[in-house]
Design a protein around this motif. Sequence first.
Motif, PDB file in Angstrom:
ATOM      1  N   ALA A  72       0.832  -1.208   0.000  1.00 51.50           N
ATOM      2  CA  ALA A  72       0.000   0.000   0.000  1.00 51.50           C
ATOM      3  C   ALA A  72       0.868   1.260   0.000  1.00 51.50           C
ATOM      4  CB  ALA A  72      -0.930  -0.011   1.209  1.00 51.50           C
ATOM      5  N   ILE A  73       1.962   1.237   0.749  1.00 56.88           N
ATOM      6  CA  ILE A  73       2.871   2.389   0.769  1.00 56.88           C
ATOM      7  C   ILE A  73       3.560   2.539  -0.580  1.00 56.88           C
ATOM      8  CG2 ILE A  73       4.895   3.408   1.865  1.00 56.88           C
ATOM      9  CD1 ILE A  73       4.170   1.863   4.397  1.00 56.88           C
ATOM     10  N   LEU A  74       3.999   1.416  -1.151  1.00 52.56           N
ATOM     11  CA  LEU A  74       4.628   1.460  -2.469  1.00 52.56           C
ATOM     12  C   LEU A  74       3.666   2.036  -3.511  1.00 52.56           C
ATOM     13  CD1 LEU A  74       6.356  -2.047  -2.432  1.00 52.56           C
ATOM     14  CD2 LEU A  74       7.541   0.149  -2.450  1.00 52.56           C
ATOM     15  N   GLU A  75       2.416   1.598  -3.445  1.00 53.66           N
ATOM     16  CA  GLU A  75       1.422   2.080  -4.407  1.00 53.66           C
ATOM     17  C   GLU A  75       1.122   3.558  -4.208  1.00 53.66           C
ATOM     18  OE1 GLU A  75      -1.706  -0.693  -3.614  1.00 53.66           O
ATOM     19  OE2 GLU A  75      -1.061  -2.075  -5.209  1.00 53.66           O
ATOM     20  N   ARG A  76       1.070   3.999  -2.953  1.00 57.66           N
ATOM     21  CA  ARG A  76       0.813   5.419  -2.701  1.00 57.66           C
ATOM     22  C   ARG A  76       1.932   6.281  -3.271  1.00 57.66           C
ATOM     23  NH1 ARG A  76       3.010   8.528   0.832  1.00 57.66           N
ATOM     24  NH2 ARG A  76       3.665   6.871   2.273  1.00 57.66           N
ATOM     25  N   ILE A  77       3.168   5.894  -3.007  1.00 62.33           N
ATOM     26  CA  ILE A  77       4.306   6.660  -3.520  1.00 62.33           C
ATOM     27  C   ILE A  77       4.309   6.619  -5.046  1.00 62.33           C
ATOM     28  CG2 ILE A  77       6.831   6.801  -3.601  1.00 62.33           C
ATOM     29  CD1 ILE A  77       6.802   5.504  -0.774  1.00 62.33           C
ATOM     30  N   GLY A  78       3.991   5.452  -5.602  1.00 58.92           N
ATOM     31  CA  GLY A  78       3.951   5.323  -7.046  1.00 58.92           C
ATOM     32  C   GLY A  78       2.897   6.224  -7.670  1.00 58.92           C
ATOM     33  N   THR A  79       1.738   6.276  -7.057  1.00 59.58           N
ATOM     34  CA  THR A  79       0.673   7.145  -7.564  1.00 59.58           C
ATOM     35  C   THR A  79       1.096   8.604  -7.521  1.00 59.58           C
ATOM     36  OG1 THR A  79      -1.043   5.593  -6.858  1.00 59.58           O
ATOM     37  CG2 THR A  79      -1.704   7.887  -7.205  1.00 59.58           C
ATOM     38  N   GLU A  80       1.759   8.986  -6.443  1.00 61.73           N
ATOM     39  CA  GLU A  80       2.232  10.371  -6.319  1.00 61.73           C
ATOM     40  C   GLU A  80       3.260  10.730  -7.385  1.00 61.73           C
ATOM     41  OE1 GLU A  80       3.758  10.382  -2.365  1.00 61.73           O
ATOM     42  OE2 GLU A  80       1.782  10.549  -1.403  1.00 61.73           O
ATOM     43  N   GLN A  81       4.044   9.736  -7.812  1.00 63.60           N
ATOM     44  CA  GLN A  81       5.141  10.020  -8.751  1.00 63.60           C
ATOM     45  C   GLN A  81       4.901   9.474 -10.158  1.00 63.60           C
ATOM     46  OE1 GLN A  81       9.130  10.049  -7.332  1.00 63.60           O
ATOM     47  NE2 GLN A  81       8.543   9.862  -5.190  1.00 63.60           N
ATOM     48  N   GLY A  82       3.708   8.944 -10.396  1.00 67.14           N
ATOM     49  CA  GLY A  82       3.334   8.532 -11.745  1.00 67.14           C
ATOM     50  C   GLY A  82       3.963   7.236 -12.223  1.00 67.14           C
ATOM     51  N   ASP A  92       4.439   2.676 -11.140  1.00 71.37           N
ATOM     52  CA  ASP A  92       3.801   1.605 -10.384  1.00 71.37           C
ATOM     53  C   ASP A  92       4.634   1.221  -9.154  1.00 71.37           C
ATOM     54  OD1 ASP A  92       5.879  -0.021 -11.316  1.00 71.37           O
ATOM     55  OD2 ASP A  92       4.657  -0.979 -12.859  1.00 71.37           O
ATOM     56  N   ALA A  93       4.087   0.322  -8.359  1.00 72.57           N
ATOM     57  CA  ALA A  93       4.746  -0.067  -7.106  1.00 72.57           C
ATOM     58  C   ALA A  93       6.097  -0.730  -7.353  1.00 72.57           C
ATOM     59  CB  ALA A  93       3.831  -1.014  -6.321  1.00 72.57           C
ATOM     60  N   ILE A 104      12.186  -0.728  -6.632  1.00 73.74           N
ATOM     61  CA  ILE A 104      13.527  -0.697  -7.220  1.00 73.74           C
ATOM     62  C   ILE A 104      14.208   0.629  -6.907  1.00 73.74           C
ATOM     63  CG2 ILE A 104      14.845  -0.842  -9.359  1.00 73.74           C
ATOM     64  CD1 ILE A 104      13.510  -3.462  -8.378  1.00 73.74           C
ATOM     65  N   ALA A 105      13.445   1.710  -6.945  1.00 74.40           N
ATOM     66  CA  ALA A 105      14.011   3.024  -6.623  1.00 74.40           C
ATOM     67  C   ALA A 105      14.525   3.078  -5.193  1.00 74.40           C
ATOM     68  CB  ALA A 105      12.957   4.110  -6.837  1.00 74.40           C
ATOM     69  N   TRP A 106      13.905   2.307  -4.306  1.00 75.95           N
ATOM     70  CA  TRP A 106      14.375   2.220  -2.907  1.00 75.95           C
ATOM     71  C   TRP A 106      15.809   1.709  -2.858  1.00 75.95           C
ATOM     72  CZ3 TRP A 106      15.469  -2.106   0.318  1.00 75.95           C
ATOM     73  CH2 TRP A 106      15.541  -1.825   1.690  1.00 75.95           C
ATOM     74  N   ASP A 156      11.430   3.035 -15.376  1.00 73.97           N
ATOM     75  CA  ASP A 156      10.635   3.959 -14.558  1.00 73.97           C
ATOM     76  C   ASP A 156      11.229   4.140 -13.164  1.00 73.97           C
ATOM     77  OD1 ASP A 156       8.877   4.331 -16.607  1.00 73.97           O
ATOM     78  OD2 ASP A 156       7.226   3.182 -15.728  1.00 73.97           O
ATOM     79  N   ALA A 157      11.957   3.142 -12.696  1.00 78.24           N
ATOM     80  CA  ALA A 157      12.541   3.243 -11.354  1.00 78.24           C
ATOM     81  C   ALA A 157      13.490   4.424 -11.244  1.00 78.24           C
ATOM     82  CB  ALA A 157      13.279   1.950 -11.015  1.00 78.24           C
ATOM     83  N   ALA A 158      14.133   4.769 -12.346  1.00 82.87           N
ATOM     84  CA  ALA A 158      15.086   5.880 -12.331  1.00 82.87           C
ATOM     85  C   ALA A 158      14.390   7.234 -12.236  1.00 82.87           C
ATOM     86  CB  ALA A 158      15.964   5.821 -13.581  1.00 82.87           C
ATOM     87  N   LYS A 159      13.073   7.261 -12.404  1.00 85.66           N
ATOM     88  CA  LYS A 159      12.309   8.514 -12.345  1.00 85.66           C
ATOM     89  C   LYS A 159      11.823   8.838 -10.938  1.00 85.66           C
ATOM     90  CE  LYS A 159      10.384   7.409 -16.923  1.00 85.66           C
ATOM     91  NZ  LYS A 159       9.110   7.126 -17.648  1.00 85.66           N
ATOM     92  N   VAL A 160      11.965   7.892 -10.026  1.00 83.57           N
ATOM     93  CA  VAL A 160      11.376   8.034  -8.690  1.00 83.57           C
ATOM     94  C   VAL A 160      12.361   8.687  -7.728  1.00 83.57           C
ATOM     95  CG1 VAL A 160      10.347   6.783  -6.755  1.00 83.57           C
ATOM     96  CG2 VAL A 160       9.993   5.971  -9.105  1.00 83.57           C
TER      97      VAL A 160
END
Length: 297
Positions: free
Chosen positions: A228-238, A240-241, A246-248, A273-277
Motif C-alpha cells: 500500500a505504501i509502495l502504491e501510494r508513492i507510485g501514484t504520487e510520482q506517476g 507503479d509499485a 527498485i528506486a528504494w 521507470d525506477a530511475a524517475k522516482v
Amino acid sequence: MDRVQLSPDLELSRLVYGLWRIGDDADTSPKHVEAKVEACLAQGITTMDNADIYGGYTAEAIFGAALKASPSLRDRIEIVTKCGIVAPAGRHSAVRGKHYDTSAEHINASVEASLRDMATDHVDLLLIHRPDPFMDPDVTGPALDALVTSGKVRAVGVSNFRPHDFSLLQSSMESPLVTNQIEISLLVADAFTNGDLAYLQERAIAPMAWSPLAGGSLFKPENRSLLAILERIGTEQGVDATAVAIAWLLAHPAKILPVLGTNNLDRIGKIGDAAKVTVDRQTWFDLYTAALGKPVP
C-alpha cells in the motif's frame, strides 16, 4: 540512464536486465529475444545478466542465437555471466549431484562454452556464482587473473559471497574483484546491517542485487501494508509499485545495481521507470520499517 564505473575500463547501466528465465518464455526465438534487448536499450539499459546454469545450461545459447542473428547488438551491450555451479542438467547431466567447481579447468571450460554459446569473443564481467567451500584461492584467483589478461573476460567479480569469502579470493589475485551480486530487496534486507554492504562500500565496490522484488513476494497478501505504501508513492510520482521498490535500492549510497528479469515486453519497457522516482531519507525509512514490520531500534 545512470551508469556505474566498476573498473577503469568497464561501466554498466545502473539497471540490469536479467536473463535467468529467458528459457521459460513461450517464444525463445532470436527475433523475440532481440525485441527484449531493444526494449532495454531504448531505456538506456545496456547490461545483460546471464549465467551458464540458467535454463539448465540453455540460457546462454538462447541469448547467443539472438546475437548471431543480429551481430550489431553485441557492440551495444555489456554481458555479465557466471560459472562455478555444476548441476545434473544439460552438458553436466552425467554428474552424480549438484556441487560447486572453482578449479581452473572448470572455470576455463565454462568461459569457453559461454563464449561459444553467446557468439562473442569476450565476456564483459565474469562472476563466480556461489562461494565454494572446496575452493583453493591460489588456484581460482590466478585462473581469473589469466582470463582478464587474455582478454576473454574484461573484469571479474563474485556472487553470493560473504565478506570473508570475498577477501579470501581477492588475497590471491592481482585483478580486482569489481562486484558482488547478492540478494537484496525490501523483504531480504539483511545486507544493510550484516556487514555485506558495509564491506563493499568501504572498498568503493558497487554491489549488484538479484531478486530485487523478492521473487514477487512483495505482491503477496501478507505484505499488503508494505504494498500500500509502495502504491501510494507510485501514484504520487506517476509510476507503479514495482518502480518504487527498485528506486528504494537505487537511492542507497552503495550504488546498488538491481538485476530485473521478466519475459513480458510491456514490463521490460517499464523497468526504467525506477530511475524517475525520488526516494528521500524519510521515505526510505518509511519503506524499510514497513518491510521490517516494526520501527528501527
